[in-house]
Design an enzyme around this catalytic site. Structure first.
Site, mmCIF file in Angstrom:
data_model
loop_
_atom_site.group_PDB
_atom_site.id
_atom_site.type_symbol
_atom_site.label_atom_id
_atom_site.label_comp_id
_atom_site.label_asym_id
_atom_site.label_seq_id
_atom_site.Cartn_x
_atom_site.Cartn_y
_atom_site.Cartn_z
ATOM 1 N N THR A 84 2.006 0.672 7.131
ATOM 2 C CA THR A 84 1.788 -0.316 6.076
ATOM 3 C C THR A 84 2.170 -1.682 6.636
ATOM 4 O O THR A 84 2.976 -1.772 7.558
ATOM 5 C CB THR A 84 2.628 0.001 4.826
ATOM 6 O OG1 THR A 84 2.611 -1.141 3.954
ATOM 7 C CG2 THR A 84 4.086 0.324 5.147
ATOM 8 N N GLY A 85 1.579 -2.727 6.069
ATOM 9 C CA GLY A 85 1.845 -4.074 6.562
ATOM 10 C C GLY A 85 0.532 -4.781 6.819
ATOM 11 O O GLY A 85 -0.514 -4.363 6.308
ATOM 12 N N ARG A 131 -13.423 -7.339 3.566
ATOM 13 C CA ARG A 131 -12.417 -7.190 4.629
ATOM 14 C C ARG A 131 -11.838 -5.773 4.572
ATOM 15 O O ARG A 131 -11.479 -5.269 3.524
ATOM 16 C CB ARG A 131 -11.308 -8.232 4.417
ATOM 17 C CG ARG A 131 -10.095 -8.073 5.332
ATOM 18 C CD ARG A 131 -9.008 -7.266 4.670
ATOM 19 N NE ARG A 131 -7.786 -7.218 5.467
ATOM 20 C CZ ARG A 131 -6.826 -6.336 5.271
ATOM 21 N NH1 ARG A 131 -6.924 -5.433 4.325
ATOM 22 N NH2 ARG A 131 -5.740 -6.354 6.007
ATOM 23 N N THR A 142 0.841 -1.176 0.000
ATOM 24 C CA THR A 142 0.000 0.000 0.000
ATOM 25 C C THR A 142 0.890 1.244 0.000
ATOM 26 O O THR A 142 2.094 1.124 0.096
ATOM 27 C CB THR A 142 -0.878 -0.100 1.261
ATOM 28 O OG1 THR A 142 -1.880 0.859 1.207
ATOM 29 C CG2 THR A 142 -0.091 0.111 2.522
ATOM 30 N N GLY A 178 -2.746 -5.391 7.953
ATOM 31 C CA GLY A 178 -3.731 -4.467 8.512
ATOM 32 C C GLY A 178 -4.316 -4.944 9.823
ATOM 33 O O GLY A 178 -4.557 -4.140 10.737
ATOM 34 N N ASP A 237 -6.253 -1.657 8.085
ATOM 35 C CA ASP A 237 -5.973 -0.490 8.917
ATOM 36 C C ASP A 237 -6.090 0.831 8.161
ATOM 37 O O ASP A 237 -6.241 1.893 8.778
ATOM 38 C CB ASP A 237 -4.532 -0.589 9.435
ATOM 39 C CG ASP A 237 -3.541 -0.678 8.262
ATOM 40 O OD1 ASP A 237 -3.687 -1.609 7.443
ATOM 41 O OD2 ASP A 237 -2.661 0.190 8.144
HETATM 42 N N1 ASP Z 1 -2.126 -2.326 5.448
HETATM 43 C C1 ASP Z 1 -2.765 -2.745 4.230
HETATM 44 C C2 ASP Z 1 -3.957 -3.597 4.573
HETATM 45 O O1 ASP Z 1 -3.857 -4.442 5.428
HETATM 46 C C3 ASP Z 1 -1.879 -3.513 3.323
HETATM 47 C C4 ASP Z 1 -0.497 -3.015 3.187
HETATM 48 O O2 ASP Z 1 -0.051 -2.136 3.858
HETATM 49 O O3 ASP Z 1 0.206 -3.502 2.340
HETATM 50 O O4 ASP Z 1 -4.979 -3.441 3.941
#
Ligand code: ASP
Length: 317
Positions: free
Chosen positions: A236-237, A213, A185, A239, A216
């Site tokens: 990011t990561g 779904r 993201t 969620g 975050d």
């Molecule tokens: N945080 C984002 C989510 O879980 C995905 C991402 O950061 O890559 O939707």
């Protein structure tokens, strides 16, 4: 106050993105990704250098990444297990202490532009589903053009690993662990010449997610947070982990206690991994314009512009 803008292009399994892209003959390379985050940071900085606000700098930086086709946001948003584009985004203005998160969008090419418009036009904090899409249409925002080749490549990559059509686990921790964290993201944090701070993010969510779904990214305090006089952060990561750890409000809280951005980010990620076992990344700017990009995933492309000079990074050292 010297303006500063920092952006990220997602903390996840970038080696998997490159592998999936190569298989499909797509020109998505490390060089292009670094170019993409630098271009976004420069776009944000131009707004600041012309006397623009932190909120507008964050919006423009994110819009560049949404339009690039290189990241999981905007045009190249990841697809759900049902093959749909369902996007989330959010922005917070540290001056007014207001935030808007938009979720489960199909219509706009630039979800961040909808969040930014709603920041001026409503007092609501979260808006979703077809109602938010309808507003994007009414405001005349550009329309999304449907699944992008990058998103399709990642969809196939995830589907193969989910053992073809076994959707029972999609979106579950178990599946995400089997796939490895694959998310990329985008986000941005800025401080303008008046000392105003803003933070925002935009995403298609995790690859192959259960339709509906929400991660975050649209939630203030989880995906993004900003307070004037303290600082801002964008995450990011995974969620689910970021939500459960309230990552960005936690990190901004550490800044308020006097921690430097790097230490605040590290402490936030330590708590996140202790609470959830998850992985993530976070970009941070404090009220003095000090910044950090911190992550415990294999990689997170990021770029910052300060004093007109751009600096970028990618892999975990
Ligand atoms: N945080 C984002 C989510 O879980 C995905 C991402 O950061 O890559 O939707």
């Amino acid at each position: 106050m010297k303006p500063v803008v920092i952006v990220h292009g997602g903390a996840g399994r970038w080696s998997a993105v490159f592998e999936a892209a190569r298989k499909k003959g797509l020109d998505i390379t490390e060089e292009r990704i670094i170019g993409g985050v630098k271009e976004a940071a420069m776009a944000g900085y131009r707004v600041l250098a012309n006397g623009g606000s932190a909120v507008d700098a964050v919006t423009e930086a994110i819009a560049v990444m949404e339009g690039s086709g290189l990241f999981n946001a905007g045009v190249a948003s990841a697809l759900s297990a049902g093959g749909e584009v369902l996007m989330d985004a959010g922005i917070m203005d540290g001056l007014s202490r207001r935030a808007v998160g938009v979720l489960c969008l199909r219509y706009p090419k630039h979800p961040i532009r909808l969040a930014r418009l709603l920041l001026s036009k409503t007092t609501h904090v979260m808006l979703g589903c077809e109602y938010a899409d309808r507003l994007a249409m009414e405001y005349g925002l550009e329309k999304h053009s449907g699944p992008h080749p990058r998103a399709l490549a990642m969809y196939e990559w995830a589907r193969e690993r989910a053992r073809m059509g076994d959707e029972r686990y999609s979106g579950n921790r178990e599946l995400l662990e089997r796939l490895g964290l694959v998310g990329d993201t985008v986000g941005a944090v800025a401080i303008d010449s008046r000392g105003n701070i803003a933070a925002g993010v935009s995403t298609g969510g995790t690859n192959y997610k259960v339709p509906g779904r929400i991660g975050d990214s649209p939630v203030p305090g989880a995906g993004y947070y900003a307070l004037n006089g303290v600082g801002g952060a964008a995450a990011t990561g995974l969620g689910e982990a970021i939500l459960l750890a309230s990552l960005t409000s936690r990190v901004v809280g550490y800044l308020e206690e006097g921690l430097a951005p790097e230490s605040a980010g590290r402490r936030g990620l330590e708590v996140l991994s202790r609470l959830t076992g998850g992985e993530a990344g976070v970009i941070i700017i404090d009220s003095r314009g000090e910044y950090a990009a911190v992550f415990n995933t294999e990689a997170m492309p990021w770029a910052v512009v300060k004093d007109g000079i751009v600096e970028a990074g990618f892999w975990r050292r």
